[in-house]
Scaffold this motif. Structure first.
Motif, PDB file in Angstrom:
ATOM      1  N   THR A   1     -11.857   7.223  20.765  1.00 52.32           N
ATOM      2  CA  THR A   1     -11.901   8.753  21.346  1.00 52.32           C
ATOM      3  C   THR A   1     -11.907   8.745  22.820  1.00 52.32           C
ATOM      4  OG1 THR A   1     -13.684   8.132  19.615  1.00 52.32           O
ATOM      5  CG2 THR A   1     -13.451  10.614  21.349  1.00 52.32           C
ATOM      6  N   GLN A   2     -12.826   8.389  23.355  1.00 53.43           N
ATOM      7  CA  GLN A   2     -13.352   7.927  24.768  1.00 53.43           C
ATOM      8  C   GLN A   2     -11.522   6.810  25.910  1.00 53.43           C
ATOM      9  OE1 GLN A   2     -16.513   4.898  25.023  1.00 53.43           O
ATOM     10  NE2 GLN A   2     -17.307   6.418  24.319  1.00 53.43           N
ATOM     11  N   GLU A   3     -11.226   6.329  25.391  1.00 53.63           N
ATOM     12  CA  GLU A   3     -10.100   5.356  26.267  1.00 53.63           C
ATOM     13  C   GLU A   3      -8.606   6.116  25.595  1.00 53.63           C
ATOM     14  OE1 GLU A   3     -10.220   2.054  25.687  1.00 53.63           O
ATOM     15  OE2 GLU A   3     -12.598   1.211  26.087  1.00 53.63           O
TER      16      GLU A   3
ATOM     17  N   GLU B   1     -17.458   0.897  16.484  1.00 59.22           N
ATOM     18  CA  GLU B   1     -16.937   1.227  18.323  1.00 59.22           C
ATOM     19  C   GLU B   1     -16.015   0.950  18.704  1.00 59.22           C
ATOM     20  OE1 GLU B   1     -17.208  -3.328  20.737  1.00 59.22           O
ATOM     21  OE2 GLU B   1     -18.961  -2.858  19.343  1.00 59.22           O
ATOM     22  N   GLU B   2     -15.167   0.645  17.756  1.00 59.80           N
ATOM     23  CA  GLU B   2     -13.728   0.968  17.524  1.00 59.80           C
ATOM     24  C   GLU B   2     -13.373   2.262  18.025  1.00 59.80           C
ATOM     25  OE1 GLU B   2     -10.873  -0.849  15.402  1.00 59.80           O
ATOM     26  OE2 GLU B   2      -8.592   0.279  16.651  1.00 59.80           O
ATOM     27  N   CYS B   3     -13.899   2.706  17.255  1.00 55.59           N
ATOM     28  CA  CYS B   3     -13.087   4.629  16.305  1.00 55.59           C
ATOM     29  C   CYS B   3     -14.083   5.441  17.991  1.00 55.59           C
ATOM     30  CB  CYS B   3     -14.060   4.377  16.060  1.00 55.59           C
ATOM     31  SG  CYS B   3     -13.291   4.478  14.189  1.00 55.59           S
ATOM     32  N   GLN B   4     -15.309   5.004  18.715  1.00 52.08           N
ATOM     33  CA  GLN B   4     -15.746   5.472  19.912  1.00 52.08           C
ATOM     34  C   GLN B   4     -14.497   5.725  21.352  1.00 52.08           C
ATOM     35  OE1 GLN B   4     -19.791   3.435  19.611  1.00 52.08           O
ATOM     36  NE2 GLN B   4     -20.231   5.280  18.461  1.00 52.08           N
TER      37      GLN B   4
ATOM     38  N   ARG C   1     -23.409   0.890  30.033  1.00 51.14           N
ATOM     39  CA  ARG C   1     -22.789   1.445  28.986  1.00 51.14           C
ATOM     40  C   ARG C   1     -21.721   2.604  29.390  1.00 51.14           C
ATOM     41  NH1 ARG C   1     -26.130   0.513  23.508  1.00 51.14           N
ATOM     42  NH2 ARG C   1     -23.865   1.673  22.959  1.00 51.14           N
ATOM     43  N   ASN C   2     -20.740   2.789  30.319  1.00 52.26           N
ATOM     44  CA  ASN C   2     -20.330   4.077  31.225  1.00 52.26           C
ATOM     45  C   ASN C   2     -19.046   3.987  30.918  1.00 52.26           C
ATOM     46  OD1 ASN C   2     -21.800   6.853  31.476  1.00 52.26           O
ATOM     47  ND2 ASN C   2     -23.404   5.484  32.604  1.00 52.26           N
ATOM     48  N   MET C   3     -17.959   4.508  31.868  1.00 53.81           N
ATOM     49  CA  MET C   3     -16.741   4.222  32.431  1.00 53.81           C
ATOM     50  C   MET C   3     -16.970   4.112  34.081  1.00 53.81           C
ATOM     51  SD  MET C   3     -15.496   5.630  29.037  1.00 53.81           S
ATOM     52  CE  MET C   3     -15.225   7.831  29.424  1.00 53.81           C
ATOM     53  N   LEU C   4     -17.730   3.866  34.002  1.00 50.72           N
ATOM     54  CA  LEU C   4     -17.633   3.486  35.987  1.00 50.72           C
ATOM     55  C   LEU C   4     -16.794   2.145  36.370  1.00 50.72           C
ATOM     56  CD1 LEU C   4     -21.760   4.242  35.947  1.00 50.72           C
ATOM     57  CD2 LEU C   4     -19.600   5.612  36.799  1.00 50.72           C
TER      58      LEU C   4
ATOM     59  N   SER D   1     -27.777   5.165  31.666  1.00 54.40           N
ATOM     60  CA  SER D   1     -26.979   4.731  31.007  1.00 54.40           C
ATOM     61  C   SER D   1     -26.480   5.452  29.246  1.00 54.40           C
ATOM     62  CB  SER D   1     -27.633   3.154  30.290  1.00 54.40           C
ATOM     63  OG  SER D   1     -29.067   3.931  30.228  1.00 54.40           O
ATOM     64  N   ILE D   2     -24.962   3.939  28.596  1.00 54.61           N
ATOM     65  CA  ILE D   2     -25.251   4.775  27.711  1.00 54.61           C
ATOM     66  C   ILE D   2     -24.077   6.394  27.575  1.00 54.61           C
ATOM     67  CG2 ILE D   2     -25.079   5.257  25.095  1.00 54.61           C
ATOM     68  CD1 ILE D   2     -27.576   3.053  25.428  1.00 54.61           C
ATOM     69  N   ASN D   3     -23.200   7.183  28.953  1.00 51.07           N
ATOM     70  CA  ASN D   3     -22.835   8.119  29.105  1.00 51.07           C
ATOM     71  C   ASN D   3     -21.419   8.245  29.317  1.00 51.07           C
ATOM     72  OD1 ASN D   3     -24.564  10.251  28.954  1.00 51.07           O
ATOM     73  ND2 ASN D   3     -25.598   9.215  30.400  1.00 51.07           N
ATOM     74  N   SER D   4     -20.598   8.968  29.766  1.00 53.14           N
ATOM     75  CA  SER D   4     -19.311   8.614  30.394  1.00 53.14           C
ATOM     76  C   SER D   4     -18.913   9.029  31.483  1.00 53.14           C
ATOM     77  CB  SER D   4     -18.054   9.613  28.899  1.00 53.14           C
ATOM     78  OG  SER D   4     -18.356   9.284  27.661  1.00 53.14           O
ATOM     79  N   PHE D   5     -19.910   8.620  32.282  1.00 55.88           N
ATOM     80  CA  PHE D   5     -19.838   8.527  33.681  1.00 55.88           C
ATOM     81  C   PHE D   5     -18.321   8.004  34.112  1.00 55.88           C
ATOM     82  CE2 PHE D   5     -24.016   9.663  33.656  1.00 55.88           C
ATOM     83  CZ  PHE D   5     -23.985  11.162  34.026  1.00 55.88           C
ATOM     84  N   THR D   6     -18.304   8.636  35.214  1.00 54.41           N
ATOM     85  CA  THR D   6     -16.308   7.704  35.063  1.00 54.41           C
ATOM     86  C   THR D   6     -16.567   7.889  37.145  1.00 54.41           C
ATOM     87  OG1 THR D   6     -15.220   9.826  35.343  1.00 54.41           O
ATOM     88  CG2 THR D   6     -14.913   8.602  33.443  1.00 54.41           C
TER      89      THR D   6
END
Ligand SMILES: *[C@@H]1O[C@H](CO)[C@@H](O)[C@H](O)[C@H]1NC(C)=O
Ligand SMILES: *[C@@H]1O[C@H](CO)[C@@H](O)[C@H](O)[C@H]1NC(C)=O
Ligand SMILES: *[C@@H]1O[C@H](CO)[C@@H](O)[C@H](O)[C@H]1NC(C)=O
Ligand SMILES: *[C@@H]1O[C@H](CO)[C@@H](O)[C@H](O)[C@H]1NC(C)=O
Ligand SMILES: *[C@@H]1O[C@H](CO)[C@@H](O)[C@H](O)[C@H]1NC(C)=O
Length: 944
Positions: free
Chosen positions: A889-891, A883-886, A326-329, A301-306
């Motif tokens: 960055t991510q999206e 949260e929005e800033c994250q 909390r990834n982007m799976l 959890s809490i990584n950026s796995f896709t």
């Protein structure tokens, strides 16, 4: 010297003989003397022994029979073990223990020992050393590494600092090393590799940094490696096949990154536990994760796995815990959901979390094939749609079912009632319809029930009262009818939220039994009758929101009702009286409603028949009192929308122009109201700017008994004030949330308005009362500055007002007033700059300058300065913005650096505006130009 020793012997010997140690002691006392002295020394160092653990450590018995002491079985009897664990012993550990040369086992864990780790370097027989869970400080002594036979070294849970001593690699027999939960720094030593027997290495919860050395992953017997909660960075070493013995690997909460080695599951065939949560891992979850057949627990959890979740997870028949939240799976199609079907083979699965990913579509029917031992199922924060398969009802072991924040539809009644073990049930923020099923009342274990933000209808079933809830949230549905009295049965409830429904009737009197209730929100319903004054008996209440209902009558002035920070009663037109902070009309004239009407009549009657719009030019619309009266439905209380600094504000619609307006009626009995009206007219007469609240007209008249009526008519700002957007209840959160660009743009608007007032409107005008309440938002969320009630013209000898400024002083609002006004300073443009700085801090921290946290010399400025610039994300910024800033960055691939720079620039500007010396603050023109630059720098970001 020799004589002294002999004396000791002579005294001790008869005592010991008298107490019958018998044979044990009949050997030469000589060999034990050293150990006896060492133990007595050790006892001397102990300053606190609340349990009396050492009371029988007296020379009246042989030390081998002392509590916690165990000796060798043959002569000479020496101390072999000293075990004093969990006895609340305090004080320092005497180095005399370093003379117990036969000691093999020393366990002083779980006490309150302070100071340094003693020198134990002579203890060549020591194999087991447990000093964990004490208060030991300073560094791990290098000398400890002389205890070359150590097998177990446990120093965990102390306050040790410094590095892991390099010579620890000389402890080649070491099998278990526990240094976790200290304050150790530096990196993980590569030469650990030399400790070939090492089986368990735990360095978690320290401040270790740097990379994980490849060598650590080459220890042939390593079974468990715990490195979680450190500051480790870099990658997991790619070659893991030399550590194939590894069963448990925990790297949670570090800064490790990039990808996970793709062959991790092949190289580590014995893995049972794999924790990689809270790192910076990205890319796909390796397929090989399904290969270690004994794998039981996986936390990514809490990584950026896709990408898709690997179906190979289905190979893991022993898997009991799988946390991918909390990834982007993704799962956008049938193929993406294959993993879910595959999980049917994981017959031991008890906990599955897929929350906060990018799962789309319906929850597959194959959910029915998941292990019946499933106790936790978490799928919130995805884009799940459709109905919930009825077969979910078969999971009779489910304790936690969390499906909130999706787009699920259908009813809950078809499946929820069989989930008899449920303790935590949340389906909030979906589109569920139908009713709250009465048989929810049969779920006897339920503690938390969250059904908010759905389309549930009908009444609240009385059966809910059978539960032992801690939390009940039914907000924002279409629930109607009365609140059942049975809800007063909740013995342990802490929060009840039923706001934003269409509930009627009054609050049941049984609510007076809710002795543990902390928050009760019943706002935005159609509740009526007199206020539930019995709620006064609930001492635990910290928040009571009854606003937007139809309660009427007297407001009590005691208990919770006397505390404006706890209670909210706004928009109950029939209420009067109460604590002055509540700003309700007084009930002084007999019947309350009559009283309230009189209050208005007193001000309004004089206007009849006469209206003057003297100071305003032709382009201002002419309205009569009758127009205003019609527009505001006779100044009806239901049209009351607020209280300005000197009067009441009504919403209305002008008949002729069909324009929506806000009418501010000055209460001329309030001190300063007359002056305020004149000041505002004067200010607004000549100035116009797109970011100043447009005035439509003003009216002023005097009646024949000398009473004066004055009102100002403004354009209505449909989105209300900035204050309500920055500080709303939790329930409004989703509806009223300002994004980063919106906040920046609002700040730009306000800066422009002030720049205009100070520099470009002919004569410098000081607003004097800048605060979020006075910043209004139009349809498009443009900000307009309003309330010029205490505006001043700055050093203008022509103005009659310039003279009166100094005599009356400047008021403003606590929290926003610059320090120099307090010292009797005159209104100045730099005072507005200060207030602007405070407002800017408020916009980006989400905290009011008057927040309860700002006490004992801490104010919002120091609060931000303390964390500026490095820690602003963690300590200062509004959590929603973080949260929005994250997400940005991510999206949207906005570089984190860029966002961070903008925020630093903003806060820096705010801090420069709030300098205590007016001369050190920038002027509004400089501020506005910097605000524009910051806005321009983020205009390329794609965000709301
Ligand atoms: C000392 O106390 C321990 C624990 O209560 C007990 O086992 C031991 O026998 C006692 N020794 C003597 C000499 O009383
Ligand atoms: C104490 O020592 C004796 C003999 O040396 C041994 O038999 C016994 O098991 C030990 N007791 C403990 C609790 O270690
Ligand atoms: C340990 O033993 C040595 C030699 O027997 C002695 O000189 C020293 O004082 C002892 N240390 C402690 C702390 O008791
Ligand atoms: C580790 O072991 C190697 C080979 O036995 C030796 O050369 C080296 O000095 C050892 N290093 C440490 C720090 O113990
Ligand atoms: C850890 O050490 C740092 C400084 O090195 C200190 O500020 C901090 O308070 C320590 N933490 C604990 C828990 O002792």
């Amino acid at each position: 010297m020799l004589l002294a020793k002999l004396t000791v012997l002579i005294i001790v010997l008869p005592l010991l003989l008298c107490y019958g140690v018998g044979n044990v002691y009949s050997s030469t006392i000589h060999e034990n003397r050293e150990d006896l002295g060492s133990l007595l020394d050790f006892k001397q160092g102990i300053s606190s022994d609340p349990n009396g653990a050492l009371t029988n450590w007296t020379t009246s018995s042989h030390f081998c029979r002392w509590n916690g002491v165990n000796c060798t079985s043959t002569r000479p009897y020496r101390v072999r073990k000293l075990i004093l664990t969990g006895l609340n012993l305090g004080g320092e550990i005497s180095s005399s223990l370093g003379n117990l040369t036969s000691l093999n086992y020393l366990d002083l864990s779980n006490n309150s020992f302070l100071g340094h780790i003693p020198h134990l370097n002579k203890l060549q027989n020591l194999e087991y050393l447990y000093l964990g869970s004490n208060l030991l400080q300073s560094v791990i002594p290098n000398a400890l590494t002389n205890c070359s036979n150590l097998v177990v070294l446990d120093l965990s849970g102390n306050n040790l600092n410094g590095v892991i001593p390099p010579r620890i690699s000389f402890l080649t027999k070491l099998a278990y090393i526990h240094l976790d939960s200290n304050n150790l720094t530096g990196s993980i030593p590569a030469f650990l590799r030399n400790i070939t027997n090492l089986q368990i290495a735990s360095f978690s919860k320290n401040r270790l940094n740097g990379r994980i050395p490849d060598e650590v992953m080459q220890m042939p017997n390593l079974k468990e490696l715990h490195l979680n909660q450190n500051n480790l960075s870099g990658q997991i070493p790619q070659a893991l096949s030399n550590v194939s013995s590894l069963q448990g690997l925990s790297l949670t909460s570090n800064m490790l990154g990039s990808t996970v080695p793709s062959n991790i599951g092949d190289d580590l065939p014995n893995l049972t536990i794999l924790y990689l949560a809270s790192n910076n891992f990205e890319g796909h979850i390796p397929n090989s994760i399904g290969n270690p057949l004994r794998l039981e627990e996986i936390d990514l959890s809490i990584n950026s796995f896709t990408g898709q979740i690997p179906t190979s997870l289905g190979n893991l028949s022993l898997l009991s815990y799988l946390n991918l939240e909390r990834n982007m799976l993704q799962s956008t199609d049938n193929e993406g959901w294959e993993f879910f079907h595959a999980l049917r083979n994981c017959s031991s699965l008890t906990s599955l979390s897929l929350s906060s990913n990018k799962l789309q579509g319906a929850i597959p029917d194959s959910i029915a094939n998941l292990s019946t031992s499933l106790a936790r199922l978490l799928m919130s924060g995805n884009s799940l749609s459709g109905i919930v398969p009825q077969s979910i009802g078969k999971f009779s072991s489910l304790v936690q079912l969390i499906l909130d924040d999706n787009h699920l539809t259908g009813t809950i009644e078809e499946w929820v009632s069989d989930l008899t073990q449920l303790r935590y049930f949340s389906v909030a923020e979906n589109q569920f319809t139908g009713v709250i099923p009465p048989n929810l009342g049969n779920l006897k274990s339920l503690l938390r029930l969250h059904l908010s933000y759905n389309n549930l209808q009908g009444g609240i079933p009385v059966e809910i009262g059978n539960l032992q809830l801690l939390m009940l949230n039914l907000s924002s549905n279409k629930l109607s009818g009365e609140i059942p009295g049975t809800l007063g049965n909740f013995e342990n409830i802490q929060t009840i939220q039923m706001d934003q429904n269409i509930l009627t009737g009054n609050v049941p009197s049984t609510f007076s039994n809710l002795h543990t209730l902390s928050m009760l929100n019943l706002s935005h319903n159609n509740l009526s009758g007199s206020l539930p004054s019995f709620l006064n008996d609930i001492n635990s209440l910290t928040k009571l929101d009854l606003s937007y209902n139809n309660f009427e009558g007297d407001v009590p002035t005691n208990g919770v009702f006397d505390n404006a920070t706890i209670i909210s009663l706004d928009h109950n037109p029939g209420l009067c009286g109460g604590a002055t902070d509540l700003h309700l009309p007084s009930c002084h004239l007999g019947d309350k409603r009559v009283g309230a009407v009189n209050y208005l009549v007193k001000i309004l009657i004089p206007i009849f028949g006469f209206m003057s719009i003297q100071s305003f030019g032709e382009h201002f619309e002419k309205v009569t009192y009758n127009d205003l009266s019609v527009a505001t439905r006779d100044f009806s209380e239901s049209n009351l929308i607020g209280r300005g600094s000197h009067g009441l504000v009504y919403r209305g619609k002008l008949k002729e122009s069909k324009m929506e307006v806000a009418v501010k009626v000055f209460d001329l009995e309030m001190r300063g109201a007359e002056r305020s009206f004149l000041s505002e007219c004067e200010a607004l007469r000549s100035i116009q700017h797109r970011n100043l609240l447009p005035i439509i007209t003003a009216c002023s008249t005097v009646d024949n008994v000398g009473n004066v009526f004055k009102a100002l008519v403004y354009e209505l700002m449909p989105n209300g004030s900035l204050d309500t957007w920055l500080h709303h209840n939790r329930e409004e959160e989703a509806l009223k949330r300002l994004g980063l660009s919106q906040r920046i743009s609002i700040a730009v608007n306000v800066a422009d308005a002030l720049d205009y007032l100070h520099h470009d409107c002919g004569r410098p005008t000081v607003h004097c009362d800048l605060k979020p309440n006075n910043i209004l938002l139009d349809d498009d969320m443009n900000a307009l500055l309003g309330d010029f009630g205490i505006a001043r013209f700055y050093q203008d000898p022509q103005s009659t007002w310039a003279g009166s400024v100094s005599s009356i002083g400047v008021k403003g609002t606590i929290g926003y007033i610059p320090p120099e006004y307090g010292g009797g300073g005159h209104a100045s443009t730099s005072g507005d700059v200060y207030s602007f700085g405070i407002v800017l801090l408020e916009i980006f921290t989400g905290k009011r300058p008057t927040d309860a946290m700002f006490i004992d010399g801490l104010d919002i400025i120091i609060f931000v300065e303390n964390s500026f610039p490095d820690q602003i994300f963690h300590h200062v910024m509004d959590a929603h913005l973080v949260e929005e800033c994250q997400n940005l960055t991510q999206e949207n691939n906005v570089p984190e650096k860029e966002i961070y720079k903008s925020l630093v620039d903003l806060l820096q500007l705010a801090l420069s505006c709030t300098r205590s010396l007016p001369s050190e603050r920038p002027n509004m023109k400089q501020v506005a130009s910097q605000m524009h630059a910051i806005k321009a720098s983020q205009s390329g970001w794609k965000c709301k």
